[in-house]
Design a protein around this motif. Structure first.
Motif, PDB file in Angstrom:
ATOM      1  N   ILE A 229     -50.041 -10.939 -46.351  1.00  0.00           N
ATOM      2  CA  ILE A 229     -50.559 -11.170 -45.137  1.00  0.00           C
ATOM      3  C   ILE A 229     -49.715 -10.087 -44.297  1.00  0.00           C
ATOM      4  CG2 ILE A 229     -50.703 -12.691 -43.208  1.00  0.00           C
ATOM      5  CD1 ILE A 229     -52.780 -13.057 -45.562  1.00  0.00           C
ATOM      6  N   PRO A 230     -50.191  -9.304 -43.179  1.00  0.00           N
ATOM      7  CA  PRO A 230     -49.267  -8.554 -42.435  1.00  0.00           C
ATOM      8  C   PRO A 230     -48.731  -9.468 -41.486  1.00  0.00           C
ATOM      9  CG  PRO A 230     -51.672  -7.818 -42.132  1.00  0.00           C
ATOM     10  CD  PRO A 230     -51.667  -9.172 -42.789  1.00  0.00           C
ATOM     11  N   PRO A 231     -47.288  -8.933 -41.014  1.00  0.00           N
ATOM     12  CA  PRO A 231     -46.630  -9.890 -40.147  1.00  0.00           C
ATOM     13  C   PRO A 231     -47.160 -10.176 -38.899  1.00  0.00           C
ATOM     14  CG  PRO A 231     -45.639  -7.720 -40.466  1.00  0.00           C
ATOM     15  CD  PRO A 231     -46.757  -7.726 -41.135  1.00  0.00           C
ATOM     16  N   LEU A 232     -46.955 -11.375 -38.241  1.00  0.00           N
ATOM     17  CA  LEU A 232     -47.513 -11.574 -36.818  1.00  0.00           C
ATOM     18  C   LEU A 232     -46.529 -11.051 -35.950  1.00  0.00           C
ATOM     19  CD1 LEU A 232     -49.619 -12.617 -34.823  1.00  0.00           C
ATOM     20  CD2 LEU A 232     -48.263 -14.999 -35.211  1.00  0.00           C
ATOM     21  N   ARG A 233     -47.050  -9.842 -35.177  1.00  0.00           N
ATOM     22  CA  ARG A 233     -46.035  -9.239 -34.273  1.00  0.00           C
ATOM     23  C   ARG A 233     -45.656 -10.392 -33.132  1.00  0.00           C
ATOM     24  NH1 ARG A 233     -45.898  -3.472 -34.224  1.00  0.00           N
ATOM     25  NH2 ARG A 233     -44.239  -4.020 -32.748  1.00  0.00           N
ATOM     26  N   ASP A 234     -44.688 -10.130 -32.144  1.00  0.00           N
ATOM     27  CA  ASP A 234     -44.322 -10.804 -31.309  1.00  0.00           C
ATOM     28  C   ASP A 234     -44.343 -10.229 -30.032  1.00  0.00           C
ATOM     29  OD1 ASP A 234     -42.050  -8.917 -31.349  1.00  0.00           O
ATOM     30  OD2 ASP A 234     -40.430 -10.480 -31.442  1.00  0.00           O
ATOM     31  N   ARG A 235     -45.093  -8.907 -30.045  1.00  0.00           N
ATOM     32  CA  ARG A 235     -45.482  -8.195 -28.941  1.00  0.00           C
ATOM     33  C   ARG A 235     -46.540  -7.306 -28.724  1.00  0.00           C
ATOM     34  NH1 ARG A 235     -43.472  -3.097 -29.417  1.00  0.00           N
ATOM     35  NH2 ARG A 235     -41.999  -2.813 -31.047  1.00  0.00           N
ATOM     36  N   LEU A 236     -46.930  -6.665 -27.832  1.00  0.00           N
ATOM     37  CA  LEU A 236     -48.124  -5.646 -27.971  1.00  0.00           C
ATOM     38  C   LEU A 236     -47.524  -4.394 -28.737  1.00  0.00           C
ATOM     39  CD1 LEU A 236     -50.288  -4.755 -25.078  1.00  0.00           C
ATOM     40  CD2 LEU A 236     -49.437  -2.920 -26.362  1.00  0.00           C
ATOM     41  N   PRO A 237     -48.531  -4.179 -29.977  1.00  0.00           N
ATOM     42  CA  PRO A 237     -47.973  -2.959 -30.488  1.00  0.00           C
ATOM     43  C   PRO A 237     -48.212  -1.706 -30.148  1.00  0.00           C
ATOM     44  CG  PRO A 237     -50.041  -3.813 -31.209  1.00  0.00           C
ATOM     45  CD  PRO A 237     -49.675  -4.691 -30.352  1.00  0.00           C
ATOM     46  N   ARG A 238     -47.768  -0.689 -30.416  1.00  0.00           N
ATOM     47  CA  ARG A 238     -47.690   0.808 -29.837  1.00  0.00           C
ATOM     48  C   ARG A 238     -47.916   1.652 -31.179  1.00  0.00           C
ATOM     49  NH1 ARG A 238     -48.983   0.377 -25.122  1.00  0.00           N
ATOM     50  NH2 ARG A 238     -48.024  -0.691 -23.915  1.00  0.00           N
ATOM     51  N   PRO A 239     -48.483   2.693 -30.799  1.00  0.00           N
ATOM     52  CA  PRO A 239     -48.953   3.602 -32.127  1.00  0.00           C
ATOM     53  C   PRO A 239     -47.714   4.246 -32.621  1.00  0.00           C
ATOM     54  CG  PRO A 239     -50.372   4.291 -30.061  1.00  0.00           C
ATOM     55  CD  PRO A 239     -49.360   3.179 -29.780  1.00  0.00           C
TER      56      PRO A 239
ATOM     57  N   PRO B 241     -43.577  -2.462 -39.038  1.00  0.00           N
ATOM     58  CA  PRO B 241     -45.226  -2.792 -39.426  1.00  0.00           C
ATOM     59  C   PRO B 241     -46.034  -3.145 -38.180  1.00  0.00           C
ATOM     60  CG  PRO B 241     -43.926  -3.524 -41.049  1.00  0.00           C
ATOM     61  CD  PRO B 241     -42.960  -3.252 -39.823  1.00  0.00           C
ATOM     62  N   LEU B 242     -47.200  -2.653 -38.038  1.00  0.00           N
ATOM     63  CA  LEU B 242     -47.848  -2.973 -36.921  1.00  0.00           C
ATOM     64  C   LEU B 242     -48.768  -4.357 -36.948  1.00  0.00           C
ATOM     65  CD1 LEU B 242     -49.849   0.489 -36.156  1.00  0.00           C
ATOM     66  CD2 LEU B 242     -47.980  -0.855 -34.817  1.00  0.00           C
ATOM     67  N   GLY B 243     -48.646  -4.867 -38.055  1.00  0.00           N
ATOM     68  CA  GLY B 243     -49.375  -6.106 -38.224  1.00  0.00           C
ATOM     69  C   GLY B 243     -50.903  -5.949 -38.598  1.00  0.00           C
TER      70      GLY B 243
ATOM     71  N   ASN C 250     -64.063 -16.307 -33.785  1.00  0.00           N
ATOM     72  CA  ASN C 250     -63.038 -17.522 -33.977  1.00  0.00           C
ATOM     73  C   ASN C 250     -61.988 -17.048 -34.992  1.00  0.00           C
ATOM     74  OD1 ASN C 250     -65.051 -19.340 -32.663  1.00  0.00           O
ATOM     75  ND2 ASN C 250     -66.353 -19.153 -34.646  1.00  0.00           N
ATOM     76  N   LEU C 251     -61.593 -15.976 -34.687  1.00  0.00           N
ATOM     77  CA  LEU C 251     -60.189 -15.509 -35.307  1.00  0.00           C
ATOM     78  C   LEU C 251     -58.948 -15.672 -34.342  1.00  0.00           C
ATOM     79  CD1 LEU C 251     -61.630 -12.455 -37.375  1.00  0.00           C
ATOM     80  CD2 LEU C 251     -61.091 -14.849 -38.269  1.00  0.00           C
ATOM     81  N   PHE C 252     -57.724 -15.753 -34.819  1.00  0.00           N
ATOM     82  CA  PHE C 252     -56.366 -15.997 -34.017  1.00  0.00           C
ATOM     83  C   PHE C 252     -55.556 -14.397 -34.673  1.00  0.00           C
ATOM     84  CE2 PHE C 252     -52.029 -17.040 -33.700  1.00  0.00           C
ATOM     85  CZ  PHE C 252     -52.133 -17.195 -32.158  1.00  0.00           C
ATOM     86  N   LEU C 253     -55.789 -13.402 -33.805  1.00  0.00           N
ATOM     87  CA  LEU C 253     -55.337 -12.242 -34.004  1.00  0.00           C
ATOM     88  C   LEU C 253     -54.497 -11.539 -32.837  1.00  0.00           C
ATOM     89  CD1 LEU C 253     -58.154 -10.740 -36.246  1.00  0.00           C
ATOM     90  CD2 LEU C 253     -56.074 -11.498 -37.011  1.00  0.00           C
ATOM     91  N   PRO C 254     -53.591 -12.344 -32.314  1.00  0.00           N
ATOM     92  CA  PRO C 254     -52.748 -11.522 -31.187  1.00  0.00           C
ATOM     93  C   PRO C 254     -51.959 -10.397 -31.702  1.00  0.00           C
ATOM     94  CG  PRO C 254     -51.807 -13.727 -32.099  1.00  0.00           C
ATOM     95  CD  PRO C 254     -53.028 -13.464 -32.644  1.00  0.00           C
ATOM     96  N   HIS C 255     -51.819  -9.433 -30.874  1.00  0.00           N
ATOM     97  CA  HIS C 255     -50.713  -8.263 -31.345  1.00  0.00           C
ATOM     98  C   HIS C 255     -51.547  -7.434 -32.055  1.00  0.00           C
ATOM     99  CE1 HIS C 255     -47.973 -11.664 -29.987  1.00  0.00           C
ATOM    100  NE2 HIS C 255     -48.077 -10.976 -28.957  1.00  0.00           N
ATOM    101  N   THR C 256     -52.717  -7.463 -32.273  1.00  0.00           N
ATOM    102  CA  THR C 256     -53.681  -6.475 -33.128  1.00  0.00           C
ATOM    103  C   THR C 256     -53.547  -5.135 -32.512  1.00  0.00           C
ATOM    104  OG1 THR C 256     -54.923  -8.448 -34.062  1.00  0.00           O
ATOM    105  CG2 THR C 256     -55.909  -6.018 -34.208  1.00  0.00           C
TER     106      THR C 256
END
Length: 177
Positions: free
Chosen positions: A25-35, A40-42, A58-64
């Motif tokens: 499972i990709p890591p759940l980032r703690d902030r907005l990702p940048r290119p 890892p981008l999560g 109905n998904l929970f995907l913050p910081h995608t």
């Protein structure tokens, strides 16, 4: 009333077959990702086609991270994309009803016939994006960043226009362009 959202792990497992591949499972980032992030981008959709009736509700995907992707005829009802990066994408016939896009970077994207019904767009940066035939009925717009030039294409209510943080200029292009 909206259905409950899946947990982050359950959301990733639902994406594994078509988008993430089997495995960790990709890591759940703690902030907005940048290119250009080194870490890892999560959850990431880069140069990906999402659509043809995919229901990713109905998904929970913050910081995608979405980058240089085409999202066409996809449903993200009640999905949480808080502080996600949705810049430089084409969204066509997408349904974000009851979704959370608060604090997201949505610049330089094309939104065509997208439903933002009751969508949380608070503090989202929407500059440099185009909106054609989109619906914003009941969308939360407090602090959303838009330019004066975008006002006519949005079709916002009087209340929503008062809530937007209007800017005179478009600002810098987002990274990843």
């Amino acid at each position: 009333m909206a259905n409950p959202r899946l947990s982050y792990e359950e959301s990733c497992r639902r994406l594994q077959k078509d988008y993430l591949g089997d495995g960790v499972i990709p890591p759940l980032r703690d902030r907005l990702p940048r290119p250009d992030d080194e870490e890892p981008l999560g959850v990431s959709f880069f140069r990906t086609f999402v659509g043809e009736g995919d229901d990713l509700s109905n998904l929970f995907l913050p910081h995608t991270f979405f980058g240089r992707s085409e999202i066409n005829n996809a449903v993200f009802r009640n999905t949480d994309f808080t502080e996600s990066n949705l810049s430089w994408n084409d969204f066509v016939d997408v349904d974000f009803t009851d979704a959370v896009l608060a604090g997201s970077d949505m610049r330089a994207s094309r939104f065509q016939r997208v439903r933002f019904v009751r969508t949380d767009l608070r503090r989202a940066d929407l500059r440099r994006s185009t909106f054609e035939g989109c619906t914003f009925e009941g969308a939360l717009m407090q602090g959303a960043i838009l330019t004066q030039n975008q006002m006519d294409m949005m079709g916002l209510s009087t209340s929503q226009t008062h809530d937007v943080a209007w800017n005179a200029d478009e600002g810098d292009e987002p990274d990843g362009g």
